[in-house]
Design a protein around this motif. Structure first.
Motif, PDB file in Angstrom:
ATOM      1  N   LEU A 133      10.237  -5.175  23.503  1.00 55.04           N
ATOM      2  CA  LEU A 133      11.379  -4.833  23.125  1.00 55.04           C
ATOM      3  C   LEU A 133      12.322  -5.761  22.408  1.00 55.04           C
ATOM      4  CD1 LEU A 133      12.038  -3.578  27.003  1.00 55.04           C
ATOM      5  CD2 LEU A 133      11.262  -2.195  24.836  1.00 55.04           C
ATOM      6  N   GLU A 134      11.910  -7.033  22.446  1.00 54.80           N
ATOM      7  CA  GLU A 134      12.601  -7.855  21.753  1.00 54.80           C
ATOM      8  C   GLU A 134      12.256  -7.760  19.979  1.00 54.80           C
ATOM      9  OE1 GLU A 134      14.916  -9.960  22.523  1.00 54.80           O
ATOM     10  OE2 GLU A 134      14.548 -10.339  24.703  1.00 54.80           O
ATOM     11  N   ALA A 135      10.778  -7.297  20.063  1.00 48.53           N
ATOM     12  CA  ALA A 135      10.491  -7.142  18.480  1.00 48.53           C
ATOM     13  C   ALA A 135      11.076  -5.949  17.884  1.00 48.53           C
ATOM     14  CB  ALA A 135       9.071  -7.086  18.606  1.00 48.53           C
ATOM     15  N   ALA A 136      11.331  -4.782  18.942  1.00 45.86           N
ATOM     16  CA  ALA A 136      11.767  -3.663  18.578  1.00 45.86           C
ATOM     17  C   ALA A 136      13.289  -3.858  17.993  1.00 45.86           C
ATOM     18  CB  ALA A 136      11.775  -2.594  19.446  1.00 45.86           C
ATOM     19  N   ALA A 137      14.044  -4.695  18.646  1.00 44.44           N
ATOM     20  CA  ALA A 137      15.454  -4.941  18.384  1.00 44.44           C
ATOM     21  C   ALA A 137      15.489  -5.799  16.938  1.00 44.44           C
ATOM     22  CB  ALA A 137      15.953  -5.791  19.680  1.00 44.44           C
ATOM     23  N   ARG A 138      14.614  -6.840  16.901  1.00 38.32           N
ATOM     24  CA  ARG A 138      14.643  -7.458  15.849  1.00 38.32           C
ATOM     25  C   ARG A 138      14.417  -6.729  14.383  1.00 38.32           C
ATOM     26  NH1 ARG A 138      11.718 -11.328  18.787  1.00 38.32           N
ATOM     27  NH2 ARG A 138       9.478 -10.585  18.035  1.00 38.32           N
ATOM     28  N   GLU A 139      13.572  -5.825  14.660  1.00 36.32           N
ATOM     29  CA  GLU A 139      13.051  -4.914  13.510  1.00 36.32           C
ATOM     30  C   GLU A 139      14.381  -3.991  13.012  1.00 36.32           C
ATOM     31  OE1 GLU A 139       9.926  -1.358  12.514  1.00 36.32           O
ATOM     32  OE2 GLU A 139       9.416  -2.631  14.224  1.00 36.32           O
ATOM     33  N   ILE A 140      14.815  -3.423  13.986  1.00 39.27           N
ATOM     34  CA  ILE A 140      16.003  -2.481  13.662  1.00 39.27           C
ATOM     35  C   ILE A 140      17.142  -3.546  13.123  1.00 39.27           C
ATOM     36  CG2 ILE A 140      17.972  -1.274  14.847  1.00 39.27           C
ATOM     37  CD1 ILE A 140      15.206   0.408  14.420  1.00 39.27           C
ATOM     38  N   LEU A 141      17.541  -4.497  13.676  1.00 37.99           N
ATOM     39  CA  LEU A 141      18.662  -5.227  13.110  1.00 37.99           C
ATOM     40  C   LEU A 141      18.202  -5.796  11.415  1.00 37.99           C
ATOM     41  CD1 LEU A 141      19.226  -7.368  16.274  1.00 37.99           C
ATOM     42  CD2 LEU A 141      20.798  -5.538  15.381  1.00 37.99           C
ATOM     43  N   VAL A 142      17.049  -6.080  11.396  1.00 48.35           N
ATOM     44  CA  VAL A 142      16.621  -6.573   9.988  1.00 48.35           C
ATOM     45  C   VAL A 142      16.796  -5.351   8.993  1.00 48.35           C
ATOM     46  CG1 VAL A 142      14.742  -7.194   8.602  1.00 48.35           C
ATOM     47  CG2 VAL A 142      15.069  -8.419  10.657  1.00 48.35           C
ATOM     48  N   ALA A 143      16.622  -4.298   9.325  1.00 49.76           N
ATOM     49  CA  ALA A 143      16.481  -3.016   8.743  1.00 49.76           C
ATOM     50  C   ALA A 143      17.971  -2.696   8.203  1.00 49.76           C
ATOM     51  CB  ALA A 143      15.926  -1.698   9.573  1.00 49.76           C
ATOM     52  N   VAL A 144      18.803  -2.946   8.971  1.00 47.15           N
ATOM     53  CA  VAL A 144      20.353  -2.816   8.905  1.00 47.15           C
ATOM     54  C   VAL A 144      21.007  -3.936   8.303  1.00 47.15           C
ATOM     55  CG1 VAL A 144      20.328  -0.810  10.520  1.00 47.15           C
ATOM     56  CG2 VAL A 144      21.109  -3.129  11.099  1.00 47.15           C
TER      57      VAL A 144
END
Length: 477
Positions: A156-167
């Motif tokens: 879940l931490e990785a999913a959050a990082r991925e989204i935050l990087v994407a935006v």
């Protein structure tokens, strides 16, 4: 080939054979096999070998590719395959219904009726009410999982990082604009509606990429949270839950990911580590730095405290009635439990910080307290927050040895809670009980959910008719 593939291939062979006007015996003769053997291939009971498929393809004047990935099956064959698979599934076995041969004489209407009945039974099983006992068991299992992982979920931490990087989020507090950008990144536009179904927080129109939220959300609380909770299920690819346990797990994952987006791990961990070095950890500071609710800050701290700071913690959310509604611990604090091991629904000790805080008049400043227990001394920081169901206290605590890292460690407030080993506050003082037990009769104000099973439905408590009518009314023309 899998068994399900054998079913499809067999029906396709029979479809091509009948289309060419060949009998089973004629095709069997052409491939030099007994009709009974070929019949087992057509009914999916025997997996054909490659050489046998080649011979069948030549006899039917077609190719192996056509047999494996040819035209879609006709309606009759499709229904037969669906019923064959259903007969091999759990529902038929659970009901003790034996499998049977689907003869040509079985009318199409009969096949359709059996498939409709099977689908309805499956739906009713999915919507089986979760009894309070089932809910408690699901809570216990989930809390055990959280405890074994120190309430830290790397995926879940990785999913959050991925989204935050994407935006392109730079770190720090996540703005409402960034929440909208996350929605756009996921292919959604935001729409605020005054008639959102009362049983929902949001409704996603997956067909048209529209996310509906209540137009009153900004007035009620943090608008970002409502958007991110709705988007988190999409980020995690949640499917319709098949049980209450899965529904509960999805809720926990959604709330975790929302917290990880609002309070990003990469940014907050150095902040917390610096606070620990200064012996100045404060849930209030975490709340204010990231502009989140106290409960969100407390939850997020439990996610990161053990993994990154080496501090075991506990968390409690307690209703003003004294009922525990949420709990987590990995610091060996001894919370009250029922025979199943469930903490939620139990009465919190009157002498614990989570109950004492309701008696404090000062609601502006945090309340701190040391509590001596049969299992050691614990320190807690707590606050009271309003909700739609009344007042709740939210508290975070640690063992005495870890108090040195926190603001509020110098508090003079102390309590004693021997409830784990003694009657403590679970019974009234003997003198009061003797005087009033036979002379009183309270009219209990019991929450509805304690008297009945949870509402049926894949999403407990959601009126799907309201949701579908809402989407129909708001869908773009």
């Amino acid at each position: 080939m899998e068994d399900t593939d054998a079913l499809t291939i067999g029906r396709r062979i029979r479809q091509l054979r009948t289309a060419r006007g060949m009998t089973l015996e004629e095709l069997a003769s052409a491939v030099e096999r007994a009709p009974s053997q070929l019949s087992m291939v057509e009914t999916g009971k025997r997996e054909p070998k490659l050489t046998q498929l080649q011979a069948i393809a030549r006899a039917l004047d077609t190719t192996i590719d056509a047999l494996l990935e040819g035209e879609p099956l006709d309606e009759r064959s499709t229904m037969e395959i669906a019923l064959e698979r259903a007969m091999k599934g759990q529902t038929f076995r659970a009901l003790g219904i034996p499998s049977f041969r689907i003869a040509k004489s079985v009318p199409d209407d009969a096949l359709a009726a059996m498939l409709a009945l099977h689908g309805e039974i499956e739906r009713l099983r999915d919507e089986r009410a979760a009894t309070p006992e089932e809910a408690r068991r699901a809570n216990v299992d989930l809390r055990h999982l959280m405890r074994t992982q120190d309430n830290y979920f790397e995926g879940l931490e990785a999913a959050a990082r991925e989204i935050l990087v994407a935006v392109g989020h730079p770190g720090g507090p996540l703005t409402q604009r960034t929440a909208s950008e996350i929605a756009a990144h996921l292919g959604f536009t935001l729409h605020y509606a005054p008639d959102l179904p009362q049983s929902t927080r949001s409704v996603a129109d997956l067909a048209n990429g529209r996310l509906y939220l209540s137009s009153s959300v900004p007035a009620k609380g943090d608008a970002r949270t409502a958007v991110l909770q709705a988007l988190s299920s999409r980020i995690l690819g949640h499917a319709e839950p098949r049980s209450y346990a899965e529904f509960l797990r999805q809720r926990v994952e959604t709330n975790y990911l929302t917290g990880a987006l609002l309070v990003p791990e990469a940014h907050v961990v150095p902040v917390l580590q610096d606070a620990k070095a200064r012996r100045a950890i404060s849930i209030e500071d975490l709340r204010d730095t990231y502009s989140v609710s106290y409960e969100t800050a407390a939850h997020r701290f439990t996610n990161l405290a053990t993994r990154h700071l080496g501090i075991p913690v506990h968390f409690l959310k307690v209703h003003e009635s004294g009922t525990i509604t949420k709990a987590y611990e990995n610091d060996d604090v001894n919370f009250p439990t029922d025979r199943l091991g469930s903490i939620e629904g139990q009465m919190c000790c009157r002498r614990w910080t989570s109950r004492e805080v309701f008696e404090v008049e000062d609601r502006f400043n945090p309340y701190y307290q040391y509590t001596d227990t049969g299992n050691g001394t614990y320190w807690c920081t707590a606050r009271v927050e309003p909700s739609s169901e009344g007042l709740h206290s939210v508290s975070v605590g640690v063992r005495f040895d870890d108090t040195k890292w926190f603001v509020g460690r110098d508090t003079p407030n102390r309590g004693t809670s021997p409830h784990a080993t003694e009657v403590c506050c679970r019974r009234a003082p003997a003198e009061l009980e003797d005087r009033w037990r036979q002379r009183s009769w309270p009219n209990v104000r019991t929450p509805r959910t304690l008297l009945a099973t949870l509402p049926t439905g894949a999403f407990p408590g959601v009126d799907t008719t309201d949701v579908y009518e809402f989407l129909e009314a708001h869908a773009p023309t």
